[in-house]
Design a protein around this motif. Structure first.
Motif, PDB file in Angstrom:
ATOM      1  N   PRO A  83       0.794  -1.226   0.000  1.00 15.16           N
ATOM      2  CA  PRO A  83       0.000   0.000   0.000  1.00 15.16           C
ATOM      3  C   PRO A  83       0.829   1.280   0.000  1.00 15.16           C
ATOM      4  N   GLU A  84       1.995   1.260   0.641  1.00 16.67           N
ATOM      5  CA  GLU A  84       2.806   2.473   0.730  1.00 16.67           C
ATOM      6  C   GLU A  84       3.158   3.025  -0.649  1.00 16.67           C
ATOM      7  N   GLN A  85       3.316   2.145  -1.636  1.00 19.13           N
ATOM      8  CA  GLN A  85       3.635   2.602  -2.988  1.00 19.13           C
ATOM      9  C   GLN A  85       2.460   3.372  -3.586  1.00 19.13           C
ATOM     10  N   LEU A  86       1.268   2.898  -3.334  1.00 16.46           N
ATOM     11  CA  LEU A  86       0.083   3.591  -3.834  1.00 16.46           C
ATOM     12  C   LEU A  86      -0.154   4.888  -3.065  1.00 16.46           C
ATOM     13  N   ALA A 108      -4.640  10.317  -5.666  1.00 16.87           N
ATOM     14  CA  ALA A 108      -5.921   9.821  -6.173  1.00 16.87           C
ATOM     15  C   ALA A 108      -6.875  10.981  -6.413  1.00 16.87           C
ATOM     16  N   CYS A 109      -7.585  10.951  -7.524  1.00 17.67           N
ATOM     17  CA  CYS A 109      -8.659  11.899  -7.769  1.00 17.67           C
ATOM     18  C   CYS A 109      -9.903  11.440  -7.018  1.00 17.67           C
ATOM     19  N   GLN A 110     -10.576  12.375  -6.345  1.00 12.48           N
ATOM     20  CA  GLN A 110     -11.833  12.081  -5.672  1.00 12.48           C
ATOM     21  C   GLN A 110     -12.727  13.311  -5.709  1.00 12.48           C
ATOM     22  N   GLY A 111     -14.037  13.077  -5.660  1.00 10.85           N
ATOM     23  CA  GLY A 111     -14.970  14.185  -5.617  1.00 10.85           C
ATOM     24  C   GLY A 111     -14.794  14.984  -4.334  1.00 10.85           C
ATOM     25  N   ALA A 112     -14.890  16.294  -4.438  1.00  8.08           N
ATOM     26  CA  ALA A 112     -14.648  17.160  -3.292  1.00  8.08           C
ATOM     27  C   ALA A 112     -15.575  16.852  -2.124  1.00  8.08           C
ATOM     28  N   GLN A 113     -16.814  16.438  -2.425  1.00  8.93           N
ATOM     29  CA  GLN A 113     -17.801  16.183  -1.377  1.00  8.93           C
ATOM     30  C   GLN A 113     -17.963  14.693  -1.067  1.00  8.93           C
ATOM     31  N   TRP A 114     -17.177  13.841  -1.693  1.00 12.54           N
ATOM     32  CA  TRP A 114     -17.348  12.407  -1.491  1.00 12.54           C
ATOM     33  C   TRP A 114     -16.785  11.973  -0.137  1.00 12.54           C
ATOM     34  N   ALA A 151     -13.162  10.608  -0.071  1.00  8.93           N
ATOM     35  CA  ALA A 151     -11.990  11.479  -0.007  1.00  8.93           C
ATOM     36  C   ALA A 151     -11.484  11.592   1.421  1.00  8.93           C
ATOM     37  N   ASP A 152     -12.397  11.809   2.375  1.00  4.55           N
ATOM     38  CA  ASP A 152     -12.010  11.880   3.783  1.00  4.55           C
ATOM     39  C   ASP A 152     -11.443  10.553   4.263  1.00  4.55           C
ATOM     40  N   LEU A 153     -12.105   9.467   3.892  1.00  3.01           N
ATOM     41  CA  LEU A 153     -11.695   8.136   4.337  1.00  3.01           C
ATOM     42  C   LEU A 153     -10.272   7.821   3.876  1.00  3.01           C
ATOM     43  N   LEU A 154      -9.994   8.055   2.600  1.00  2.42           N
ATOM     44  CA  LEU A 154      -8.671   7.760   2.063  1.00  2.42           C
ATOM     45  C   LEU A 154      -7.599   8.639   2.703  1.00  2.42           C
ATOM     46  N   GLU A 155      -7.899   9.924   2.842  1.00  2.00           N
ATOM     47  CA  GLU A 155      -6.929  10.827   3.471  1.00  2.00           C
ATOM     48  C   GLU A 155      -6.637  10.410   4.909  1.00  2.00           C
ATOM     49  N   ASN A 156      -7.670  10.046   5.637  1.00  2.00           N
ATOM     50  CA  ASN A 156      -7.484   9.656   7.035  1.00  2.00           C
ATOM     51  C   ASN A 156      -6.647   8.386   7.185  1.00  2.00           C
ATOM     52  N   GLN A 157      -6.581   7.584   6.121  1.00  2.00           N
ATOM     53  CA  GLN A 157      -5.805   6.349   6.163  1.00  2.00           C
ATOM     54  C   GLN A 157      -4.458   6.479   5.446  1.00  2.00           C
ATOM     55  N   GLY A 158      -4.042   7.721   5.186  1.00  2.00           N
ATOM     56  CA  GLY A 158      -2.697   7.962   4.670  1.00  2.00           C
ATOM     57  C   GLY A 158      -2.564   8.061   3.172  1.00  2.00           C
ATOM     58  N   TYR A 159      -3.668   8.049   2.436  1.00  2.00           N
ATOM     59  CA  TYR A 159      -3.618   8.195   0.985  1.00  2.00           C
ATOM     60  C   TYR A 159      -3.679   9.676   0.612  1.00  2.00           C
ATOM     61  N   ARG A 160      -2.973  10.031  -0.439  1.00  4.06           N
ATOM     62  CA  ARG A 160      -2.995  11.409  -0.926  1.00  4.06           C
ATOM     63  C   ARG A 160      -4.176  11.572  -1.886  1.00  4.06           C
ATOM     64  N   VAL A 161      -4.918  12.656  -1.699  1.00  4.59           N
ATOM     65  CA  VAL A 161      -6.150  12.856  -2.470  1.00  4.59           C
ATOM     66  C   VAL A 161      -6.165  14.253  -3.060  1.00  4.59           C
ATOM     67  N   LYS A 190      -6.574  -3.416   2.079  1.00  2.44           N
ATOM     68  CA  LYS A 190      -7.655  -3.020   2.967  1.00  2.44           C
ATOM     69  C   LYS A 190      -7.457  -1.571   3.441  1.00  2.44           C
ATOM     70  N   VAL A 191      -8.538  -0.813   3.430  1.00  2.31           N
ATOM     71  CA  VAL A 191      -8.534   0.556   3.932  1.00  2.31           C
ATOM     72  C   VAL A 191      -9.556   0.624   5.062  1.00  2.31           C
ATOM     73  N   ALA A 192      -9.096   0.847   6.279  1.00  2.00           N
ATOM     74  CA  ALA A 192      -9.999   0.860   7.435  1.00  2.00           C
ATOM     75  C   ALA A 192     -10.992   2.015   7.337  1.00  2.00           C
ATOM     76  N   ASN A 193     -12.184   1.787   7.834  1.00  4.34           N
ATOM     77  CA  ASN A 193     -13.210   2.828   7.871  1.00  4.34           C
ATOM     78  C   ASN A 193     -13.679   3.001   9.319  1.00  4.34           C
ATOM     79  N   PRO A 194     -12.894   3.716  10.139  1.00  2.35           N
ATOM     80  CA  PRO A 194     -13.237   3.850  11.564  1.00  2.35           C
ATOM     81  C   PRO A 194     -14.512   4.630  11.810  1.00  2.35           C
ATOM     82  N   ASP A 195     -14.970   5.377  10.800  1.00  6.69           N
ATOM     83  CA  ASP A 195     -16.174   6.192  10.965  1.00  6.69           C
ATOM     84  C   ASP A 195     -17.436   5.485  10.479  1.00  6.69           C
TER      85      ASP A 195
END
Length: 303
Positions: free
Chosen positions: A136-139, A144-150, A153-163, A275-280
């Protein structure tokens, strides 16, 4: 933005008169949003799902008619129209705490959990680069492109992905093409149809699929309606439950030209899942309803 809201206001002033003439007495009028763009091919499945739900409950609630509002708006704007009776009745969205508080969620996952399995749209010249990834660290080092209101976007950012957050749906395809984004994660039920639609429209600047690696996070797709629209919510929930119990919803997923690309699920056994955790994830998510959720047999990455 102002022009969009001006168009909505004009529509609001005339919609009740239009609806009164468009439907007969005793007919439930269900107002929905149109396609976001020509590449929004998942809209066809949503229409099939809501039609199935309404058809399954005609004996309980009576006849119905589905209408489309005349213009598309981004998700952050469109959801708030649900608060106005007689304006907009139903929007499909991933849930957030705010959305589940503000609006009435119909907690039956429309994609039966497959929305959380994400393939990627990438530039054709970068397929070899993506194929070289093993962790995952390579990805996460890419954007990643994501919708501003999606919520994604929050989920991926919170798990260390750049959005990179984008307002326009169509823009994200072009941003992958021009390098503004490195990849555009899309559900396995929608990405292939969107890719085909985009490439047909832009044959000289196509995108490519990458699905040797899938992202996976536990997220449902619900229909939302206004808090005042409790009878419609009850009708659609009952209709969708009947569609799942009878196998109708799974059959729609298997047969719809958009979502059928995810099947048979055995095709994913050679893929690797990050796997990308979804704590929310809301405690109200019906995880205990095992028959609501489909699983794919891919290998889960183990660090």
């Amino acid at each position: 933005m102002k022009s969009c809201w001006a168009m909505v206001l004009v529509w609001l002033l005339g919609i009740n008169v239009f609806a009164a003439h468009a439907s007969g007495p005793g007919v439930d009028v269900l107002r929905m949003v149109p396609k976001q763009s020509e590449t929004d091919v998942s809209h066809a499945f949503l229409m099939d799902a809501v039609t199935a739900a309404m058809e399954n409950t005609v004996d309980d609630f009576g006849p119905y008619q589905i209408e489309m509002m005349p213009i598309p708006l981004n998700q952050g704007l469109i959801l708030h129209l649900l608060e106005f009776p007689g304006v907009l009745d139903l929007v499909a969205s991933a849930p957030t705490e705010e959305r589940e508080t503000t609006f009435r969620a119909i907690r039956v996952p429309l994609m039966m959990g497959l929305l959380g399995y994400r393939m990627m749209l990438v530039h054709p010249d970068r397929i070899d680069e993506f194929n070289s990834f093993t962790k995952p660290e390579q990805l996460k080092s890419l954007v990643a492109c994501q919708g501003a209101q999606w919520p994604d976007a929050d989920l991926l950012e919170n798990q260390g992905y750049r959005v990179y957050r984008v307002e326009g749906y169509e823009e994200m395809f072009h941003f992958v093409r021009d390098g503004t984004c490195d990849y555009f994660p899309r559900a396995i039920t929608e990405g292939y149809g969107e890719l085909e639609a985009f490439n047909q429209k832009h044959p000289d600047a196509p995108l490519a699929k990458f699905d040797r690696i899938l992202l996976h996070y536990f997220v449902p797709l619900y229909f939302f309606t206004g808090q005042h629209n409790y009878e419609l919510a009850a009708r659609i929930e009952l209709g969708l439950q009947r569609a799942i119990d009878s196998g109708e919803l799974k059959k729609l997923l298997e047969q719809n030209p958009v979502t059928q690309s995810a099947f048979p699920l055995s095709k994913w056994k050679e893929s690797i899942v990050f796997k990308v955790a979804n704590p929310d994830l809301s405690k109200s998510t019906p995880i205990y309803q095992a028959h609501y959720w489909l699983q794919i047999p891919a290998t889960v990455y183990q660090p």
